[in-house]
Design an enzyme around this catalytic site. Structure first.
Site, PDB file in Angstrom:
ATOM      1  N   ASP A 171       0.874  -1.161   0.051  1.00 29.23           N
ATOM      2  CA  ASP A 171       0.094  -0.015  -0.050  1.00 29.23           C
ATOM      3  C   ASP A 171       1.105   1.397  -0.013  1.00 29.23           C
ATOM      4  O   ASP A 171       1.748   1.507   0.546  1.00 29.23           O
ATOM      5  CB  ASP A 171      -0.796  -0.241   1.174  1.00 29.23           C
ATOM      6  CG  ASP A 171      -1.677   1.088   1.431  1.00 29.23           C
ATOM      7  OD1 ASP A 171      -2.692   1.408   0.566  1.00 29.23           O
ATOM      8  OD2 ASP A 171      -1.608   2.054   2.151  1.00 29.23           O
ATOM      9  N   GLU A 201       1.300  -0.996  -5.082  1.00 27.29           N
ATOM     10  CA  GLU A 201       0.306   0.016  -5.124  1.00 27.29           C
ATOM     11  C   GLU A 201       0.798   1.343  -5.316  1.00 27.29           C
ATOM     12  O   GLU A 201       0.964   2.099  -4.355  1.00 27.29           O
ATOM     13  CB  GLU A 201      -0.957   0.002  -4.052  1.00 27.29           C
ATOM     14  CG  GLU A 201      -2.196   0.789  -4.330  1.00 27.29           C
ATOM     15  CD  GLU A 201      -2.226   2.019  -3.489  1.00 27.29           C
ATOM     16  OE1 GLU A 201      -3.298   2.915  -3.970  1.00 27.29           O
ATOM     17  OE2 GLU A 201      -1.384   2.393  -2.547  1.00 27.29           O
TER      18      GLU A 201
HETATM   19  C1  GLC Z   1      -3.854   3.674  -0.644  1.00 32.02           C
HETATM   20  C2  GLC Z   1      -5.280   3.077  -0.342  1.00 32.02           C
HETATM   21  C3  GLC Z   1      -6.086   4.113   0.282  1.00 32.02           C
HETATM   22  C4  GLC Z   1      -5.586   4.583   1.665  1.00 32.02           C
HETATM   23  C5  GLC Z   1      -4.143   5.106   1.282  1.00 32.02           C
HETATM   24  C6  GLC Z   1      -3.416   5.513   2.580  1.00 32.02           C
HETATM   25  O1  GLC Z   1      -3.785   4.552  -1.425  1.00 32.02           O
HETATM   26  O2  GLC Z   1      -5.664   2.379  -1.528  1.00 32.02           O
HETATM   27  O3  GLC Z   1      -7.351   3.642   0.211  1.00 32.02           O
HETATM   28  O4  GLC Z   1      -6.327   5.668   1.908  1.00 32.02           O
HETATM   29  O5  GLC Z   1      -3.371   4.268   0.671  1.00 32.02           O
HETATM   30  O6  GLC Z   1      -3.284   4.143   3.217  1.00 32.02           O
END
Ligand code: GLC
Length: 624
Positions: free
Chosen positions: A261, A303
């Site tokens: 993430d 991500e």
């Molecule tokens: C990522 C997640 C998102 C979250 C962010 C902080 O982008 O997909 O939902 O707010 O990380 O953890």
């Protein structure tokens, strides 16, 4: 006899150098000591790996392309919103199987802080499960049940920050220097102000600025996201060692893919936007090498929702080629899909894809139409210029279009995080609502509804046809509309991303399966059919890349996949017009007799044009 020492030794020979080199890139001369320390931790985790997972390791070593195969389909859901709890998920595997799902991403389920936890992305304990969803034992049991049905369990690994309530943060506040060094805490505004000069804001609406004053910590704490999400100091090797332990723990409990993430934010450097800094890729290389040593069955997914020019590095560029994450979200494709639908024009899509550097053959895109987050208009200014557009005004057009403000727009979206500094407006909304189903149903107009459903099917077919792991977002398979009730929940009301995170309506799932002529049924039937076709289309193996063929018609995108078993050409009409597409671009590559795999029809390309229906996707191969 191959014993554990031999296996561990072989893996260290293979991945040890990649681990050391990643550590050196991030930690310089502190790398060797860290490596020695990690070697012991990795050996303990290797010894602790349960036998059934070791069998999976062996199987995966024999099938390194497991994520790339054309029958690989992903599904993304919240355990509670899908099935009440982690154990409840096991009761709905039939639905997943009917879609051909082989990869199940359960949204954040590790123990979050109480109250608003940014949808679980504020983790208070990485070694236990949110008690409202179940226990770690439940998760282990579910992973085994899924595995027996050839479905891999995927969960989030929140790397950039922890909840303010996490033990590390509590000990930092209590004054333990070791833990203060896990975070970025400044006594006054000097350093924060210096960083802020070049830092953007992720949540300008509800969490302005990137630092939060904390009375107990007596300092300004780096908080990129919400004030309760404390950024970790990844420049500290102790943080790396902690995460290696966590990764091994989760892998040994049956998790097969970890979603990294917000990985782009993990490395901070003064004078930059503190995203995509080169050490980020050193860290991913080292994390992946460590994971491969202990649990080669497992994969990492980046991500990184970043601009197209920065994205490819997450699958490995230069010296990291083939050595970082196995998977990464193709954010650019997602954005371009919505862009082409709004503008009925594919030129920008062509330019963006053509400018994209090649990915390593062993790495894989995760393709998606929607996810739990907002859509940010990550369109490069150079790409826009290449399509005779001006980046800023095109992004503004897309925001207006999807907020439903543009005249003639079919979309019902909500503006997420208006940023007055750069006029940036991201968009929340479910696939079906953004594609026009909500507006068409409200208008009671069958023609509009047919177009809207065709748009949903077009987008789904596109992510199935692009190559990679297509990720279906819970509810999209039945055209779930926006859920405006999020406003009534005080923990959600301030964050309109909850409009597209509804509870799955199982009655609608049942109705859609029973009645393929209902709106939900048409969406489900179209999707299920395309998944079936994909499974038997070897050209969709993700080692092959989709390449753009310049389209003879600006409403239509044409892709080719040049596979040793024959070329597949994909044609996507992004407009509500019937397009008479000049066929020379197809005939040159496929000859005059082709099979359209989705409909099963055969076409002659002897006439000079091919009729493409509104929003129709075509997957064409030479007739056998
Ligand atoms: C990522 C997640 C998102 C979250 C962010 C902080 O982008 O997909 O939902 O707010 O990380 O953890």
């Amino acid at each position: 006899m191959v014993d554990d020492d031999t296996t561990f030794g072989l893996r260290m020979d293979r991945y040890g150098p990649e681990l050391v080199s990643g550590l050196r890139g991030a930690y310089g001369d502190r790398a060797e000591a860290l490596f020695t320390r990690l070697t012991q931790a990795l050996r303990s985790a290797f010894d602790a790996r349960p036998n059934d997972l070791r069998v999976l390791d062996e199987a995966r070593l024999l099938t390194p392309d497991w994520l790339q195969q054309p029958d690989m389909v992903g599904y993304v859901c919240y355990a509670d919103r899908f099935a009440g709890s982690i154990l409840g998920v096991a009761g709905h595997i039939d639905h997943l199987e009917s879609l051909g799902v082989r990869y199940l991403h359960l949204m954040p389920l590790l123990k979050p802080r109480e109250g608003d936890s940014d949808g679980g992305y504020a983790v208070a304990d990485y070694r236990s499960v949110d008690p409202r969803l179940g226990t770690m034992d439940d998760l282990v049991a579910l992973a085994a049940t899924l595995r027996a049905r050839r479905i891999s369990l995927v969960i989030d690994l929140v790397l950039n920050h922890v909840a303010r309530e996490h033990e590390w943060a509590a000990r930092a506040r209590a004054g333990e220097q070791k833990y203060r060094d896990y975070f970025l805490i400044y006594p006054d505004r000097n350093e924060p102000d210096a960083y802020e000069r070049t830092l953007p804001e992720v949540f300008p609406d509800f969490a302005p600025g990137n630092f939060t004053w904390d009375d107990e910590a007596q300092g300004w704490v780096w908080t990129t996201f919400n004030s309760f999400q404390w950024d970790l100091n990844w420049a500290n090797p102790d943080v790396f060692a902690e995460f290696v332990d966590i990764i091994c723990f989760l892998a040994n409990n049956g998790v097969e893919v970890l979603r990294l993430d917000a990985i782009a934010f993990t490395w901070k450097a003064l004078g930059t936007d503190c995203q995509n800094e080169p050490p980020v890729h050193e860290l991913s290389q080292a994390l992946r090498a460590a994971l491969r040593i202990v649990a080669p069955a497992c994969a990492l997914k980046a991500e990184a929702i970043v601009g197209p020019q920065d994205l490819i590095a997450y699958l490995g560029q230069g010296k990291h080629f083939g050595k970082v994450s196995d998977l990464a979200y193709h954010n650019s494709v997602m954005v371009q899909l919505w862009g082409a639908l709004a503008s009925r024009h594919t030129r920008l899509f062509e330019v963006a894809l053509s400018n994209f550097p090649a990915k390593p053959a062993s790495a894989t895109w995760a393709t998606y139409v929607r996810c739990h987050d907002d859509i940010g208009w990550a369109i490069g200014d150079d790409d826009a210029r290449g399509a005779y557009l001006e980046g800023h005004s095109h992004r503004a057009f897309l925001s207006e279009f999807y907020a439903g403000l543009y005249r003639g727009s079919f979309a019902k979206g909500l503006v997420f995080q208006f940023n007055p500094v750069n006029n940036d407006r991201r968009i929340s909304g479910s696939l079906a609502s953004l594609a026009g189903v909500e507006a068409a149903l409200a208008a009671g107009d069958d023609g509009q509804l047919a177009d809207a459903i065709a748009r949903v099917n077009l987008l789904h077919t596109f992510i199935l046809g692009f190559g990679g792991v297509p990720l279906l977002y819970m509810g999209d398979e039945i055209g779930t509309l926006n859920d405006y009730a999020y406003i009534d929940d005080p923990d959600h009301a301030g964050d309109n991303r909850w409009v597209h995170r509804p509870i799955l309506d199982w009655d609608l799932v049942a109705d859609a399966s029973a009645d393929p002529s209902s709106p939900a049924g048409r969406i489900l039937a179209g999707l299920t059919h395309a998944i079936g076709v994909r499974r038997t289309t070897p050209q969709l193996h993700a080692s092959v890349e989709s390449r753009v063929l310049p389209s003879p018609d600006s409403r239509v995108l044409v892709l080719t996949r040049d596979h040793p078993e024959g070329t597949l050409i994909e044609v996507y009409n992004f407009s509500e017009d019937v397009v008479e597409l000049p066929v020379y671009v197809l005939r040159d590559r496929l000859g005059t007799h082709v099979t359209e795999r989705i409909s099963g029809y055969e076409y002659s390309l002897e006439p000079d044009t091919l009729r493409v229906r509104p929003y129709q996707p075509l997957w064409l191969t030479a007739k056998a």
